[in-house]
Design a protein around this motif. Structure first.
Motif, PDB file in Angstrom:
ATOM      1  N   UNK A 154       0.850  -1.175   0.167  1.00  0.00           N
ATOM      2  CA  UNK A 154       0.053  -0.078   0.090  1.00  0.00           C
ATOM      3  C   UNK A 154       0.715   1.214  -0.046  1.00  0.00           C
ATOM      4  N   UNK A 155       0.572   2.334   0.181  1.00  0.00           N
ATOM      5  CA  UNK A 155       1.076   3.618   0.245  1.00  0.00           C
ATOM      6  C   UNK A 155       1.834   3.751   1.708  1.00  0.00           C
ATOM      7  N   UNK A 156       3.106   4.476   1.834  1.00  0.00           N
ATOM      8  CA  UNK A 156       3.386   4.614   2.895  1.00  0.00           C
ATOM      9  C   UNK A 156       3.672   6.303   3.124  1.00  0.00           C
TER      10      UNK A 156
ATOM     11  N   UNK B 109       2.860  14.070  14.550  1.00  0.00           N
ATOM     12  CA  UNK B 109       1.801  15.148  14.659  1.00  0.00           C
ATOM     13  C   UNK B 109       0.793  14.875  13.585  1.00  0.00           C
ATOM     14  N   UNK B 110       1.196  14.305  12.313  1.00  0.00           N
ATOM     15  CA  UNK B 110       0.179  14.118  11.257  1.00  0.00           C
ATOM     16  C   UNK B 110      -0.365  12.931  11.450  1.00  0.00           C
ATOM     17  N   UNK B 111       0.260  11.859  11.903  1.00  0.00           N
ATOM     18  CA  UNK B 111      -0.438  10.455  12.379  1.00  0.00           C
ATOM     19  C   UNK B 111      -0.827  10.563  13.652  1.00  0.00           C
ATOM     20  N   UNK B 112      -0.756  11.652  14.464  1.00  0.00           N
ATOM     21  CA  UNK B 112      -1.596  11.796  15.634  1.00  0.00           C
ATOM     22  C   UNK B 112      -0.841  10.576  16.628  1.00  0.00           C
TER      23      UNK B 112
ATOM     24  N   UNK C 197       6.382   3.598  16.923  1.00  0.00           N
ATOM     25  CA  UNK C 197       7.165   2.279  16.791  1.00  0.00           C
ATOM     26  C   UNK C 197       7.852   2.485  15.361  1.00  0.00           C
ATOM     27  N   UNK C 198       9.244   2.514  15.373  1.00  0.00           N
ATOM     28  CA  UNK C 198       9.925   2.771  14.605  1.00  0.00           C
ATOM     29  C   UNK C 198       9.937   1.609  13.461  1.00  0.00           C
ATOM     30  N   UNK C 199       9.718   2.147  11.977  1.00  0.00           N
ATOM     31  CA  UNK C 199       9.838   1.178  10.784  1.00  0.00           C
ATOM     32  C   UNK C 199      10.569   1.935   9.929  1.00  0.00           C
ATOM     33  N   UNK C 200      11.582   1.203   9.229  1.00  0.00           N
ATOM     34  CA  UNK C 200      12.447   1.736   8.441  1.00  0.00           C
ATOM     35  C   UNK C 200      12.274   1.384   6.840  1.00  0.00           C
ATOM     36  N   UNK C 201      12.421   2.150   5.887  1.00  0.00           N
ATOM     37  CA  UNK C 201      12.598   1.672   4.584  1.00  0.00           C
ATOM     38  C   UNK C 201      13.923   1.753   4.321  1.00  0.00           C
ATOM     39  N   UNK C 202      14.571   0.488   3.846  1.00  0.00           N
ATOM     40  CA  UNK C 202      16.029   0.451   3.526  1.00  0.00           C
ATOM     41  C   UNK C 202      16.136  -0.042   2.177  1.00  0.00           C
TER      42      UNK C 202
ATOM     43  N   UNK D 225       5.196   4.895   8.095  1.00  0.00           N
ATOM     44  CA  UNK D 225       4.218   4.144   8.457  1.00  0.00           C
ATOM     45  C   UNK D 225       3.289   4.023   7.181  1.00  0.00           C
ATOM     46  N   UNK D 226       2.283   2.995   7.443  1.00  0.00           N
ATOM     47  CA  UNK D 226       1.403   2.943   6.320  1.00  0.00           C
ATOM     48  C   UNK D 226       0.301   3.873   6.356  1.00  0.00           C
ATOM     49  N   UNK D 227      -0.341   4.139   5.086  1.00  0.00           N
ATOM     50  CA  UNK D 227      -1.468   5.333   4.983  1.00  0.00           C
ATOM     51  C   UNK D 227      -2.741   4.405   5.451  1.00  0.00           C
ATOM     52  N   UNK D 228      -3.220   4.881   6.581  1.00  0.00           N
ATOM     53  CA  UNK D 228      -4.512   4.502   7.002  1.00  0.00           C
ATOM     54  C   UNK D 228      -5.667   5.414   6.593  1.00  0.00           C
ATOM     55  N   UNK D 229      -6.885   4.767   6.588  1.00  0.00           N
ATOM     56  CA  UNK D 229      -7.982   5.750   6.380  1.00  0.00           C
ATOM     57  C   UNK D 229      -9.051   5.600   7.671  1.00  0.00           C
ATOM     58  N   UNK D 230      -9.706   6.545   7.834  1.00  0.00           N
ATOM     59  CA  UNK D 230     -10.425   6.469   9.199  1.00  0.00           C
ATOM     60  C   UNK D 230     -11.939   5.813   8.633  1.00  0.00           C
TER      61      UNK D 230
END
Length: 184
Positions: free
Chosen positions: A38-40, A56-59, A66-71, A145-150
């Motif tokens: 999906x989109x990140x 702040x954007x992700x609230x 939780x740290x997740x890295x794209x390498x 982080x993954x894009x999530x929708x409410x």
């Protein structure tokens, strides 16, 4: 300031557009990008103010981050994790790039982001040319982080135009990427 929507070819990303994404990241911006799932949404791991903005954007409270890295490759991963032993390395090599995030013990090269010292990090190498090209040019991982929708009907959104409409006024300086080929 409204965000910028870039159209990037998903298999052969244009170098000038990748450079634009890296420019946004280096200036403390946030980007939205496709992965193999999906989109990140992410920023430069080494930019503390960008990480604050991402939280702040992700609230998300920084202490709960939780740290997740794209390498971009396995050698890149080895810089940010401890004790990449042979069995772990074999497992990573077999499954990456791909749609998996592996939780591994963080090395001392992982910055103490927002005064939070994490012992474990999520590591990912997506099988998608756009984020791999961005990370390779940037020279260090994206924190992501993954894009999530409410919206309860769609847990994750995969339409770049919808994502752009949802985020264009929330993120300020930002670059968005459309991976569905407009060349089709």
């Amino acid at each position: 300031m409204s965000a910028e929507l870039l159209k990037i070819h998903p298999q052969n990303p244009e170098g000038r557009k990748i450079s634009r994404a890296v420019e946004v990241l280096r200036s403390g911006g946030i980007i939205v990008y496709p992965t193999d799932t999906i989109y990140g949404i992410g920023c430069d791991l080494m930019n503390k103010k960008a990480v604050e903005r991402l939280c702040k954007i992700l609230d998300i409270k920084p202490q709960k981050l939780d740290l997740s890295f794209i390498c971009n490759d396995l050698s890149h991963i080895s810089e940010y994790v401890k004790n990449l032993e042979t069995p772990s390395f074999k497992l990573l090599k077999k499954n990456l790039p791909g749609a998996f995030t592996f939780l591994l013990e963080a090395s001392n090269k992982v910055p103490k982001i927002l005064d939070v010292n994490k012992k474990m990090v999520g590591i990912r190498i997506p099988q998608h040319a756009i984020p791999l090209s961005i990370v390779a040019e940037l020279g260090n991982p994206l924190i992501t982080s993954s894009i999530k929708d409410d919206d309860l009907i769609k847990e994750y959104t995969t339409d770049p135009e919808e994502i752009y409409e949802d985020f264009k006024n929330k993120v300020g300086k930002c670059a968005f990427y459309r991976s569905r080929s407009y060349y089709e």
